[in-house]
Write a protein that holds these residues in place. Sequence first.
Motif, mmCIF file in Angstrom:
data_model
loop_
_atom_site.group_PDB
_atom_site.id
_atom_site.type_symbol
_atom_site.label_atom_id
_atom_site.label_comp_id
_atom_site.label_asym_id
_atom_site.label_seq_id
_atom_site.Cartn_x
_atom_site.Cartn_y
_atom_site.Cartn_z
ATOM 1 N N PRO A 5 14.312 19.101 19.196
ATOM 2 C CA PRO A 5 13.742 19.931 20.263
ATOM 3 C C PRO A 5 13.389 21.319 19.754
ATOM 4 C CG PRO A 5 16.112 19.642 20.578
ATOM 5 C CD PRO A 5 15.698 18.718 19.478
ATOM 6 N N PRO A 6 12.273 21.873 20.199
ATOM 7 C CA PRO A 6 11.866 23.205 19.767
ATOM 8 C C PRO A 6 12.717 24.273 20.446
ATOM 9 C CG PRO A 6 10.367 22.397 21.434
ATOM 10 C CD PRO A 6 11.311 21.271 21.137
ATOM 11 N N SER A 7 12.634 25.478 19.924
ATOM 12 C CA SER A 7 13.334 26.597 20.550
ATOM 13 C C SER A 7 12.652 26.944 21.872
ATOM 14 C CB SER A 7 13.293 27.815 19.624
ATOM 15 O OG SER A 7 11.948 28.265 19.483
ATOM 16 N N GLU A 58 5.863 16.251 26.015
ATOM 17 C CA GLU A 58 7.315 16.160 25.887
ATOM 18 C C GLU A 58 7.787 16.632 24.509
ATOM 19 O OE1 GLU A 58 8.494 12.742 29.134
ATOM 20 O OE2 GLU A 58 8.052 12.068 27.080
ATOM 21 N N GLN A 59 7.016 16.334 23.457
ATOM 22 C CA GLN A 59 7.376 16.810 22.118
ATOM 23 C C GLN A 59 7.231 18.332 22.036
ATOM 24 O OE1 GLN A 59 8.697 15.351 19.558
ATOM 25 N NE2 GLN A 59 8.600 13.206 20.186
ATOM 26 N N GLY A 60 6.168 18.852 22.642
ATOM 27 C CA GLY A 60 5.935 20.295 22.584
ATOM 28 C C GLY A 60 6.993 21.093 23.317
ATOM 29 N N GLN A 63 11.477 18.314 26.057
ATOM 30 C CA GLN A 63 12.103 17.903 27.314
ATOM 31 C C GLN A 63 11.430 16.643 27.830
ATOM 32 O OE1 GLN A 63 14.650 19.509 29.018
ATOM 33 N NE2 GLN A 63 14.849 20.991 27.347
ATOM 34 N N MET A 64 12.231 15.770 28.451
ATOM 35 C CA MET A 64 11.665 14.627 29.155
ATOM 36 C C MET A 64 11.047 15.121 30.456
ATOM 37 S SD MET A 64 12.228 11.834 27.378
ATOM 38 C CE MET A 64 12.136 10.512 28.577
ATOM 39 N N LEU A 65 9.811 14.746 30.700
ATOM 40 C CA LEU A 65 9.138 15.145 31.937
ATOM 41 C C LEU A 65 9.190 14.050 32.990
ATOM 42 C CD1 LEU A 65 6.028 16.971 30.438
ATOM 43 C CD2 LEU A 65 8.277 17.909 31.044
ATOM 44 N N PHE A 66 9.392 12.811 32.548
ATOM 45 C CA PHE A 66 9.520 11.680 33.465
ATOM 46 C C PHE A 66 10.649 10.771 32.995
ATOM 47 C CE2 PHE A 66 5.177 13.016 34.186
ATOM 48 C CZ PHE A 66 5.010 12.861 35.550
ATOM 49 N N LEU A 67 11.359 10.193 33.948
ATOM 50 C CA LEU A 67 12.334 9.155 33.668
ATOM 51 C C LEU A 67 11.705 7.808 33.991
ATOM 52 C CD1 LEU A 67 15.538 10.779 35.206
ATOM 53 C CD2 LEU A 67 14.815 10.763 32.801
ATOM 54 N N ARG A 68 11.838 6.843 33.097
ATOM 55 C CA ARG A 68 11.243 5.527 33.295
ATOM 56 C C ARG A 68 12.284 4.585 33.875
ATOM 57 N NH1 ARG A 68 9.385 9.459 29.679
ATOM 58 N NH2 ARG A 68 7.313 8.918 28.874
ATOM 59 N N LYS A 69 11.946 3.925 34.960
ATOM 60 C CA LYS A 69 12.798 2.903 35.559
ATOM 61 C C LYS A 69 11.913 1.717 35.899
ATOM 62 C CE LYS A 69 16.363 2.133 39.036
ATOM 63 N NZ LYS A 69 17.126 2.724 40.173
ATOM 64 N N GLY A 70 11.995 0.677 35.064
ATOM 65 C CA GLY A 70 11.072 -0.426 35.227
ATOM 66 C C GLY A 70 9.662 0.048 34.921
ATOM 67 N N ARG A 71 8.735 -0.253 35.819
ATOM 68 C CA ARG A 71 7.344 0.177 35.633
ATOM 69 C C ARG A 71 7.066 1.526 36.298
ATOM 70 N NH1 ARG A 71 3.019 -4.234 36.995
ATOM 71 N NH2 ARG A 71 1.789 -2.654 35.880
ATOM 72 N N MET A 73 7.744 5.650 37.116
ATOM 73 C CA MET A 73 8.122 6.877 36.435
ATOM 74 C C MET A 73 8.508 7.924 37.474
ATOM 75 S SD MET A 73 5.039 6.913 33.611
ATOM 76 C CE MET A 73 5.762 8.206 32.620
ATOM 77 N N TYR A 74 9.647 8.582 37.257
ATOM 78 C CA TYR A 74 10.166 9.581 38.186
ATOM 79 C C TYR A 74 10.212 10.931 37.484
ATOM 80 C CZ TYR A 74 11.610 5.437 40.769
ATOM 81 O OH TYR A 74 11.624 4.239 41.446
ATOM 82 N N ILE A 75 9.633 11.929 38.109
ATOM 83 C CA ILE A 75 9.512 13.236 37.472
ATOM 84 C C ILE A 75 10.860 13.948 37.410
ATOM 85 C CG2 ILE A 75 8.967 14.577 39.569
ATOM 86 C CD1 ILE A 75 6.706 15.901 37.786
ATOM 87 N N THR A 76 11.113 14.666 36.324
ATOM 88 C CA THR A 76 12.347 15.431 36.144
ATOM 89 C C THR A 76 12.153 16.851 36.691
ATOM 90 O OG1 THR A 76 11.683 16.268 33.977
ATOM 91 C CG2 THR A 76 12.815 14.121 34.039
ATOM 92 N N PRO A 77 13.233 17.633 36.820
ATOM 93 C CA PRO A 77 13.075 19.022 37.286
ATOM 94 C C PRO A 77 12.125 19.842 36.419
ATOM 95 C CG PRO A 77 15.362 18.361 37.478
ATOM 96 C CD PRO A 77 14.653 17.237 36.768
ATOM 97 N N VAL A 78 12.218 19.692 35.084
ATOM 98 C CA VAL A 78 11.283 20.413 34.209
ATOM 99 C C VAL A 78 9.856 19.919 34.449
ATOM 100 C CG1 VAL A 78 10.621 20.857 31.812
ATOM 101 C CG2 VAL A 78 13.033 20.860 32.468
ATOM 102 N N GLY A 79 9.705 18.610 34.600
ATOM 103 C CA GLY A 79 8.381 18.064 34.874
ATOM 104 C C GLY A 79 7.813 18.579 36.177
ATOM 105 N N ARG A 80 8.665 18.724 37.200
ATOM 106 C CA ARG A 80 8.179 19.206 38.504
ATOM 107 C C ARG A 80 7.694 20.644 38.407
ATOM 108 N NH1 ARG A 80 8.175 16.976 43.143
ATOM 109 N NH2 ARG A 80 9.570 15.297 42.445
ATOM 110 N N ARG A 81 8.416 21.465 37.618
ATOM 111 C CA ARG A 81 7.963 22.858 37.462
ATOM 112 C C ARG A 81 6.623 22.906 36.744
ATOM 113 N NH1 ARG A 81 5.705 26.487 37.764
ATOM 114 N NH2 ARG A 81 6.189 28.705 37.492
#
Length: 327
Positions: A5-7, A58-60, A63-71, A73-81
């Motif tokens: 993860p980057p700084s 996500e590499q940049g 942080q994970m921006l989405f959580l995958r559950k089956g097909r 995708m659920y957005i994470t708090p960082v993704g929502r911002r």
Amino acid sequence: MIDQPPSPEAAEQFIVRRMSLRHARVLIALHDTGNASHAAEVLHVTQPAVSKTLAELEQGLGQMLFLRKGRHMYITPVGRRLLTLARKIEADLHRAAGEVASMVRGATGELRVGATNAALARLLPRAVAALKRESPQVTVSVRTHALRSLFEDLLAGQLDLVIARVMPQDEPLGLQRMALLQQPERLAISAQHPLADAGLLSWETLSRQRWIWHMPGTRTRMLVDRLWQAKGLPLPSDLIENGDLMLSLNMMREMPLLAVMPHDVAVDAQGKGIVRLLPHDVDLGLGALSVWHLPDSHSELLDRFKLLLLEAAAEVQVPGTPAAATV
């Protein structure tokens, strides 16, 4: 999978220097559709292209921006911002495109207004007319959706301001409000109604008449139902449910009806011979008619239109009511 993860500083620089419209649109599409294949269809690209763009984000950021559950995708708090930023980028682009198109047509700016029924009869037409006298080349766009949709568009940057009445406990967060005027409800009866000249009528008599009632699930419907219940009466059974102001007034012109409507709408309809106003108290507890906008949204055009709204409000202020307090 995310590598080292980057700084925090590197993540910040990624957003400032490398995040693009392509990244923003993929983020929005993934959130709105829930999976990569549907997002690809919306964006008219391949699914690998969507996955590659998400991986870059996500590499940049590390942080994970989405959580995958089956097909799905659920957005994470960082993704929502980041989604909030993406929607603002998209909205700003559309606004700029509209302004450029207006300039190409010879216009000098665009003002996007959302308004509810209470502003449509007198306040907004007067303010828009004054603006067009001063600046004929400004394009004014007015939307009259449901209040919740108007505030969502305002927060998304798709409107410059909203003119509406809101109950104090329902005031939206993150917006700046300027109160314009008190706008109480009035009880109107079709001018052709047999009871239009009957004097003070009991609520029991009124309950047996035919009414225009607001649509189920709307804020005003809830408040009118509550008003009726407070009087200890069952709701009228002869109803026409409708949410369109013009249709309501045209129906009152065609048949004997009663309706609860904002003061300015009722006064305007009375002046046109469509309705008579009854003296009954129909206070719904709504706040002052106010103009709402984003706190950091300031432009010469917006500030001028707010002043014109205040001037129009002073002209149409209901006699006997105090001026609204600005917040």
